[in-house]
Design a protein around this motif. Structure first.
Motif, PDB file in Angstrom:
ATOM      1  N   MET A 101      17.793   5.933  -0.915  1.00 38.95           N
ATOM      2  CA  MET A 101      17.152   5.341   0.265  1.00 38.95           C
ATOM      3  C   MET A 101      17.998   5.543   1.513  1.00 38.95           C
ATOM      4  N   LYS A 102      19.299   5.442   1.338  1.00 38.57           N
ATOM      5  CA  LYS A 102      20.180   5.632   2.499  1.00 38.57           C
ATOM      6  C   LYS A 102      20.134   7.066   2.994  1.00 38.57           C
ATOM      7  N   ALA A 103      20.075   8.014   2.055  1.00 44.83           N
ATOM      8  CA  ALA A 103      20.021   9.424   2.448  1.00 44.83           C
ATOM      9  C   ALA A 103      18.684   9.774   3.096  1.00 44.83           C
ATOM     10  N   ALA A 104      17.601   9.093   2.673  1.00 41.52           N
ATOM     11  CA  ALA A 104      16.292   9.383   3.258  1.00 41.52           C
ATOM     12  C   ALA A 104      16.212   8.962   4.721  1.00 41.52           C
ATOM     13  N   GLN A 105      16.907   7.887   5.099  1.00 43.11           N
ATOM     14  CA  GLN A 105      16.971   7.415   6.484  1.00 43.11           C
ATOM     15  C   GLN A 105      15.576   7.208   7.085  1.00 43.11           C
ATOM     16  N   GLY A 106      14.710   6.670   6.296  1.00 42.01           N
ATOM     17  CA  GLY A 106      13.361   6.385   6.785  1.00 42.01           C
ATOM     18  C   GLY A 106      13.022   4.926   6.576  1.00 42.01           C
ATOM     19  N   ARG A 107      11.734   4.638   6.660  1.00 44.79           N
ATOM     20  CA  ARG A 107      11.279   3.277   6.447  1.00 44.79           C
ATOM     21  C   ARG A 107      11.473   2.900   4.981  1.00 44.79           C
ATOM     22  N   ALA A 108      11.845   1.653   4.738  1.00 45.29           N
ATOM     23  CA  ALA A 108      12.090   1.208   3.369  1.00 45.29           C
ATOM     24  C   ALA A 108      10.810   1.355   2.556  1.00 45.29           C
ATOM     25  N   PRO A 109      10.879   1.964   1.383  1.00 43.48           N
ATOM     26  CA  PRO A 109       9.661   2.191   0.599  1.00 43.48           C
ATOM     27  C   PRO A 109       9.213   0.925  -0.121  1.00 43.48           C
ATOM     28  N   ILE A 110       7.970   0.964  -0.593  1.00 39.82           N
ATOM     29  CA  ILE A 110       7.452  -0.078  -1.472  1.00 39.82           C
ATOM     30  C   ILE A 110       8.020   0.184  -2.866  1.00 39.82           C
ATOM     31  N   VAL A 111       8.739  -0.786  -3.405  1.00 39.66           N
ATOM     32  CA  VAL A 111       9.420  -0.606  -4.688  1.00 39.66           C
ATOM     33  C   VAL A 111       8.611  -1.279  -5.782  1.00 39.66           C
ATOM     34  N   LEU A 112       8.228  -0.499  -6.774  1.00 39.17           N
ATOM     35  CA  LEU A 112       7.611  -1.005  -7.994  1.00 39.17           C
ATOM     36  C   LEU A 112       8.660  -0.929  -9.090  1.00 39.17           C
ATOM     37  N   CYS A 113       9.021  -2.064  -9.638  1.00 34.27           N
ATOM     38  CA  CYS A 113      10.162  -2.136 -10.556  1.00 34.27           C
ATOM     39  C   CYS A 113       9.683  -2.454 -11.968  1.00 34.27           C
ATOM     40  N   VAL A 114      10.258  -1.768 -12.937  1.00 30.95           N
ATOM     41  CA  VAL A 114       9.998  -2.021 -14.359  1.00 30.95           C
ATOM     42  C   VAL A 114      11.232  -2.708 -14.931  1.00 30.95           C
ATOM     43  N   GLY A 115      11.108  -4.005 -15.244  1.00 34.07           N
ATOM     44  CA  GLY A 115      12.234  -4.747 -15.815  1.00 34.07           C
ATOM     45  C   GLY A 115      12.779  -5.783 -14.846  1.00 34.07           C
ATOM     46  N   ALA A 116      12.896  -7.030 -15.321  1.00 33.55           N
ATOM     47  CA  ALA A 116      13.415  -8.110 -14.474  1.00 33.55           C
ATOM     48  C   ALA A 116      14.899  -7.910 -14.179  1.00 33.55           C
ATOM     49  N   GLN A 117      15.664  -7.446 -15.158  1.00 34.36           N
ATOM     50  CA  GLN A 117      17.084  -7.203 -14.914  1.00 34.36           C
ATOM     51  C   GLN A 117      17.289  -6.080 -13.902  1.00 34.36           C
ATOM     52  N   MET A 118      16.399  -5.088 -13.926  1.00 32.69           N
ATOM     53  CA  MET A 118      16.465  -4.024 -12.930  1.00 32.69           C
ATOM     54  C   MET A 118      16.164  -4.583 -11.541  1.00 32.69           C
ATOM     55  N   ALA A 119      15.219  -5.529 -11.459  1.00 30.37           N
ATOM     56  CA  ALA A 119      14.909  -6.158 -10.172  1.00 30.37           C
ATOM     57  C   ALA A 119      16.114  -6.942  -9.648  1.00 30.37           C
ATOM     58  N   ASP A 120      16.840  -7.613 -10.541  1.00 29.81           N
ATOM     59  CA  ASP A 120      18.045  -8.338 -10.119  1.00 29.81           C
ATOM     60  C   ASP A 120      19.112  -7.371  -9.625  1.00 29.81           C
ATOM     61  N   ALA A 121      19.265  -6.233 -10.310  1.00 27.85           N
ATOM     62  CA  ALA A 121      20.257  -5.241  -9.872  1.00 27.85           C
ATOM     63  C   ALA A 121      19.889  -4.668  -8.510  1.00 27.85           C
ATOM     64  N   LEU A 122      18.594  -4.448  -8.264  1.00 25.88           N
ATOM     65  CA  LEU A 122      18.169  -3.977  -6.944  1.00 25.88           C
ATOM     66  C   LEU A 122      18.361  -5.066  -5.894  1.00 25.88           C
ATOM     67  N   GLY A 123      18.103  -6.330  -6.275  1.00 27.34           N
ATOM     68  CA  GLY A 123      18.300  -7.424  -5.345  1.00 27.34           C
ATOM     69  C   GLY A 123      19.749  -7.582  -4.925  1.00 27.34           C
ATOM     70  N   ASP A 124      20.678  -7.282  -5.845  1.00 31.09           N
ATOM     71  CA  ASP A 124      22.100  -7.347  -5.493  1.00 31.09           C
ATOM     72  C   ASP A 124      22.462  -6.331  -4.420  1.00 31.09           C
TER      73      ASP A 124
END
Length: 313
Positions: A101-124
């Motif tokens: 996402m940082k390299a894309a330097q665009g608007r933040a995308p809509i994130v569809l996440c598979v897994g609650a623990q993965m969502a927590d890792a993204l939230g961190d």
């Protein structure tokens, strides 16, 4: 601090129980990985069938005009794990997504996440999740997850003001060297280079392909099948790498437990040997003490006292 034999025995019993659990997890990782491997190979055949359908469509109707299409929403589908015991699987993928996402330097995308623990890792990493999906618990669940994701992407496409959306897939995949690595794969819009290659590939048949339904509807159906196959493949590949990561972690744990057990057995054997040596020394010392002759008085002798030095007052 020295340990007693009873303490070492309890510790060995606990480590042996842990060893049994680790070996069970290793076996389950190997057993669970096989069906996902088979599903991955099966979806490859389906994916090739969809490509053949696109090839036939392009040979009959030509390449669609994408010049008027404008990319609207950016969507990223992240395939994580909720099963645990696979190390920092989610954290590595979250770091890769944040870097992408940082390299894309665009608007933040809509994130569809598979897994609650993965969502927590993204939230961190301050990455918000638009919708959370449960990971598949078995091979049958891969098709369910792929259908749900495909339907949600269709809804986003219909709700977008533009005629197309950009979709990327983020998951952990195997490399040719066998090393697992996080990767990002573009899904939509369809790569123009791939479509051109299919269009230029000769149609090997005596009859040209034809169809009776609307070309726009047929192309949408083919694209939807392509999206479903790609999502199914990404989910199956993520499950294979997850079990492989769990297996590698369990192998490390198995080796660590075996090393600890070896140390405990060595300490217990040394402690037993010290106890046996002490007991043997006690027996030998007692036996030697019994062998020594006792001092006895000679018969016919009496004790005399010298009283000459005493003075009577």
């Amino acid at each position: 601090m020295s340990q007693t034999l009873e303490t070492l025995t309890r510790q060995m019993g606990s480590m042996e129980s842990i060893h049994s659990v680790v070996r069970t997890m290793k076996t389950l990782s190997v057993i669970n990985s096989a069906p996902y491997e088979q599903a991955n190979r099966a979806i490859e055949a389906y994916h090739q069938t969809v490509r053949d359908g696109l090839h036939a469509f392009l040979c009959a109707a030509g390449l669609p005009d994408f010049s008027a299409q404008r990319i609207g929403s950016q969507v990223m589908v992240v395939f994580g794990s909720d099963h645990g015991l696979c190390g920092n699987y989610n954290e590595i993928l979250a770091a890769h997504v944040a870097g992408h996402m940082k390299a894309a330097q665009g608007r933040a995308p809509i994130v569809l996440c598979v897994g609650a623990q993965m969502a927590d890792a993204l939230g961190d990493r301050s990455i918000g999740v638009e919708r959370l999906f449960l990971p598949p618990a078995s091979v049958d669940g891969i098709g369910r997850l792929a259908n749900l994701l495909t339907q949600h992407i269709d809804d986003l496409r219909l709700g977008s003001h533009a005629s197309e959306i950009a979709v990327d897939l983020a998951f952990t995949a195997r490399r040719d060297s066998g090393v697992q690595a996080a990767q990002t794969m573009p899904l939509l819009p369809l790569d123009a280079t791939v479509l051109n290659d299919l269009k230029q590939t000769p149609w090997v048949s005596r009859s040209r392909p034809t169809f009776t339904m609307s070309s726009a509807a047929l192309f949408r159906a083919l694209v939807r099948s392509y999206v479903f196959a790609s999502l199914f493949k990404a989910s199956a590949e993520a499950m294979v790498t997850e079990n492989a990561a769990r297996l590698a972690l369990m192998q490390q744990a198995d080796q660590s437990v075996e090393d600890r057990l070896e140390v405990l057995r060595s300490d217990a054997n040394a402690l037993r040997q010290d106890g046996i040596t002490t007991e043997l020394l006690d027996v030998i010392i007692g036996f030697e003490a019994l062998k020594k002759p006792r001092r006895r008085s000679q018969p016919g002798t009496t004790k005399t006292f010298n009283t000459s030095s005493r003075k009577t007052r």
